[in-house]
Design a protein around this motif. Structure first.
Motif, mmCIF file in Angstrom:
data_model
loop_
_atom_site.group_PDB
_atom_site.id
_atom_site.type_symbol
_atom_site.label_atom_id
_atom_site.label_comp_id
_atom_site.label_asym_id
_atom_site.label_seq_id
_atom_site.Cartn_x
_atom_site.Cartn_y
_atom_site.Cartn_z
ATOM 1 N N ASP A 385 -16.293 2.557 -6.606
ATOM 2 C CA ASP A 385 -15.897 3.967 -6.539
ATOM 3 C C ASP A 385 -14.414 4.021 -6.172
ATOM 4 N N ARG A 386 -13.582 3.862 -7.174
ATOM 5 C CA ARG A 386 -12.146 3.783 -6.903
ATOM 6 C C ARG A 386 -11.552 5.141 -6.541
ATOM 7 N N GLU A 387 -12.173 6.190 -6.989
ATOM 8 C CA GLU A 387 -11.679 7.514 -6.602
ATOM 9 C C GLU A 387 -11.852 7.730 -5.110
ATOM 10 N N ALA A 388 -12.966 7.266 -4.575
ATOM 11 C CA ALA A 388 -13.193 7.404 -3.134
ATOM 12 C C ALA A 388 -12.155 6.596 -2.360
ATOM 13 N N PHE A 389 -11.869 5.390 -2.841
ATOM 14 C CA PHE A 389 -10.847 4.594 -2.168
ATOM 15 C C PHE A 389 -9.472 5.249 -2.300
ATOM 16 N N ASP A 390 -9.154 5.752 -3.478
ATOM 17 C CA ASP A 390 -7.851 6.389 -3.685
ATOM 18 C C ASP A 390 -7.657 7.561 -2.737
ATOM 19 N N SER A 391 -8.714 8.321 -2.529
ATOM 20 C CA SER A 391 -8.629 9.470 -1.634
ATOM 21 C C SER A 391 -8.337 9.013 -0.208
ATOM 22 N N TRP A 392 -9.037 7.973 0.224
ATOM 23 C CA TRP A 392 -8.792 7.455 1.572
ATOM 24 C C TRP A 392 -7.393 6.849 1.667
ATOM 25 N N ALA A 393 -6.998 6.087 0.653
ATOM 26 C CA ALA A 393 -5.709 5.400 0.690
ATOM 27 C C ALA A 393 -4.547 6.387 0.735
ATOM 28 N N ALA A 394 -4.686 7.529 0.053
ATOM 29 C CA ALA A 394 -3.610 8.529 0.080
ATOM 30 C C ALA A 394 -3.424 9.073 1.490
ATOM 31 N N ARG A 396 -4.213 7.447 4.250
ATOM 32 C CA ARG A 396 -3.669 6.340 5.044
ATOM 33 C C ARG A 396 -2.186 6.176 4.776
ATOM 34 N N ASP A 397 -1.773 6.244 3.516
ATOM 35 C CA ASP A 397 -0.364 6.029 3.182
ATOM 36 C C ASP A 397 0.538 7.067 3.842
ATOM 37 N N ALA A 398 0.002 8.262 4.029
ATOM 38 C CA ALA A 398 0.801 9.321 4.650
ATOM 39 C C ALA A 398 1.021 9.073 6.137
ATOM 40 N N LEU A 399 0.240 8.177 6.722
ATOM 41 C CA LEU A 399 0.318 7.929 8.161
ATOM 42 C C LEU A 399 0.912 6.569 8.515
ATOM 43 N N THR A 400 1.149 5.719 7.516
ATOM 44 C CA THR A 400 1.563 4.362 7.811
ATOM 45 C C THR A 400 2.939 4.313 8.457
ATOM 46 N N ASP A 401 3.113 3.255 9.249
ATOM 47 C CA ASP A 401 4.384 2.986 9.916
ATOM 48 C C ASP A 401 4.954 1.707 9.318
ATOM 49 N N PRO A 402 6.217 1.703 8.858
ATOM 50 C CA PRO A 402 6.768 0.516 8.197
ATOM 51 C C PRO A 402 6.647 -0.756 9.026
ATOM 52 N N ALA A 403 6.907 -0.655 10.310
ATOM 53 C CA ALA A 403 6.813 -1.849 11.162
ATOM 54 C C ALA A 403 5.370 -2.332 11.252
ATOM 55 N N ALA A 404 4.429 -1.408 11.344
ATOM 56 C CA ALA A 404 3.019 -1.779 11.421
ATOM 57 C C ALA A 404 2.536 -2.382 10.113
ATOM 58 N N VAL A 405 3.007 -1.831 8.998
ATOM 59 C CA VAL A 405 2.640 -2.384 7.690
ATOM 60 C C VAL A 405 3.162 -3.813 7.567
ATOM 61 N N ALA A 406 4.396 -4.036 8.002
ATOM 62 C CA ALA A 406 4.986 -5.369 7.919
ATOM 63 C C ALA A 406 4.234 -6.382 8.775
ATOM 64 N N ALA A 407 3.553 -5.903 9.806
ATOM 65 C CA ALA A 407 2.839 -6.800 10.723
ATOM 66 C C ALA A 407 1.385 -7.028 10.330
ATOM 67 N N MET A 408 0.913 -6.387 9.276
ATOM 68 C CA MET A 408 -0.508 -6.464 8.943
ATOM 69 C C MET A 408 -0.982 -7.885 8.687
ATOM 70 N N ASP A 409 -0.147 -8.687 8.018
ATOM 71 C CA ASP A 409 -0.572 -10.046 7.714
ATOM 72 C C ASP A 409 -0.651 -10.931 8.948
#
Length: 471
Positions: A385-394, A396-409
């Motif tokens: 169900d990629r539409e469900a994921f896309d909805s959640w990801a949108a 999430r993307d609006a709330l992400t922090d660049p430093a936190a994203v860089a640290a995910m790995d």
């Protein structure tokens, strides 16, 4: 007492502090010990020489003259049923090592023969389960989860009879900040007057939470510390997808370390009801039940501490209840903070996290693969169900922090001990081929570094998976 090893000394502050909670006992003689695997990095941390360890016999219980080794007494609720007398049925505490950095660690043998606490077993251990605990401790340490650690596994030159036939016997030498358990306090409370409980609590404070000694209510502060440590630990278990499998009170540490790896495993597809243990028929210790069980276990610790918390029983109960109820908020905070880091947020968004868990649960998405793929922009491909994921990801993307994203790995591993590959390695080891086990160790000790040639370690198993306690 402390006796020189030619390196650090073995001390026995626990046996001195609570002599009624130990029985002097020695490991059974071993005919032909052979060190199969030795963690040289851990040995160095402890100030121990690896070559001396390989030849001295210490790893199978041959201690210098004057060292008093003991079996520890404890009780426990096992699958909710209270057992007043458990204890080290097949283990001995060799003593405590003070490392060069000043930290104190228990050196403990598992599979070293029957003790007075043995309950019908032979006191021995098979090679496979001891290697499993060694590997799981190494994996959890590399993942940053507080844990006991295997120093070495040695074969004994004997065979032990198990359901699968005669298997190579082995002894695990493991290291922990202590082996104090909720069950240790239960034993003291059930068998003695409050004075031994007080001595045990004083030792626990000195060993793990020395600041509590200066608190207005030191025993209540001890309880707060243990509740918080366990809340943090269990949150970390769930964040990496770990199922302990046998969360009895005798396996719940005062230090907040993971201990006694038996029927443990890591989930593949996300499902809170996941159970691996062959004996957990009712799902008491399912993946998603672990926070609830931890709180239940901690309530049992509170019961033991009541006479120390306040002379008035009603007041003591009220104070202890407030502390144990704080577990839920603490756990929720630790888990939410960890999830925020895993998905690239500077601060947790509880609804976003809840919706993600619901989405992952609907499709049974592989837990480890998803979070790593999220940082690489390929997570969408994991969903039907990629539409469900896309909805959640949108959202999430609006709330992400660049430093936190860089640290995910740095918080989302590529590799975990995949259950089917762990079993494959252990089966080979029992047949005399240790190469797959060394590959397992190499993989789990560097879980965050993606490396070519290890693709199969990212793939989940197929079909249901069952683990056994190995006793």
């Amino acid at each position: 007492m402390s006796t020189a090893l030619g390196t650090p000394t073995l001390e026995d502050t626990y046996a001195q502090a609570v002599p009624d909670l130990v029985v002097p006992w020695a490991a059974a003689p071993v005919r032909d010990p052979q060190v199969v695997v030795l963690d040289e990095e851990l040995a160095a941390e402890l100030g121990l020489d690896p070559e001396t360890l390989r030849t001295s016999g210490l790893l199978v219980g041959r201690v210098p003259e004057g060292v008093r080794t003991v079996a520890q007494a404890y009780s426990g609720h096992q699958f909710g049923m209270f057992q007043p007398r458990l204890g080290d049925g097949r283990a001995v505490l060799l003593g405590e090592i003070v490392a060069p950095d000043g930290t104190r660690h228990d050196l403990h043998l598992k599979g070293s023969g029957r003790t007075p606490f043995a309950r019908g077993g032979d006191g021995k251990a098979a090679l496979g389960p001891m290697l499993r605990e060694y590997a799981m401790g190494a994996a959890m340490h590399a993942l940053g989860v507080p844990t006991s650690r295997g120093l070495a596994v040695s074969t004994t030159g004997e065979k032990v009879d198990r359901d699968g036939g005669a298997l190579p016997g082995a002894i695990l030498a493991r290291v922990a900040s202590s082996h104090l358990r909720v069950g240790t306090f239960q034993y003291a409370a059930a068998h003695e007057e409050p004075t031994p409980v007080r001595a045990l609590a004083d030792h626990a404070i000195a060993r793990h939470y020395p600041h509590a000694a200066d608190a207005d209510e030191p025993y209540l502060e001890l309880y707060r510390c243990v509740v918080d440590a366990q809340a943090s630990l269990v949150a970390q278990w769930l964040l990496v997808g770990f199922v302990h499998g046998v969360m009895n009170t005798d396996n719940t540490t005062i230090s907040g370390e993971t201990i006694d790896y038996g029927p443990c495993a890591f989930i593949d597809g996300y499902d809170p009801t996941t159970v691996f243990s062959s004996i957990d028929h009712a799902g008491r210790y399912a993946f998603g039940h672990q926070p609830m069980i931890a709180r239940w276990n901690l309530a049992r610790l509170g019961e033991c501490l009541l006479p120390l918390i306040d002379a008035d029983s009603d007041t003591a109960i009220e104070k202890a209840t407030t502390v144990v109820q704080s577990f839920t908020q603490s756990y929720d905070g630790y888990f939410a903070d960890g999830m925020a880091a895993k998905i690239g947020l500077a601060e947790p968004d509880y609804q976003l996290i809840a919706d993600l868990l619901a989405l992952l649960g609907t499709e049974k998405t592989d837990w480890t693969t998803f979070f790593r793929a999220l940082s690489q922009g390929t997570a969408r491909d994991l969903f039907l169900d990629r539409e469900a994921f896309d909805s959640w990801a949108a959202r999430r993307d609006a709330l992400t922090d660049p430093a936190a994203v860089a640290a995910m790995d740095r918080v989302n591993p590529v590799y975990i001990p995949r259950n089917h590959l762990v079993d494959e390695a252990l089966t080979a080891a029992e047949a005399g081929d240790l190469a797959p086990f060394h590959e397992l160790l190499d993989v789990v000790r560097r879980p965050f570094d993606e490396r070519p040639g290890l693709e199969r370690w990212t793939e989940p198993g197929t079909g249901p998976f069952v683990t056994y306690c190995g006793t």
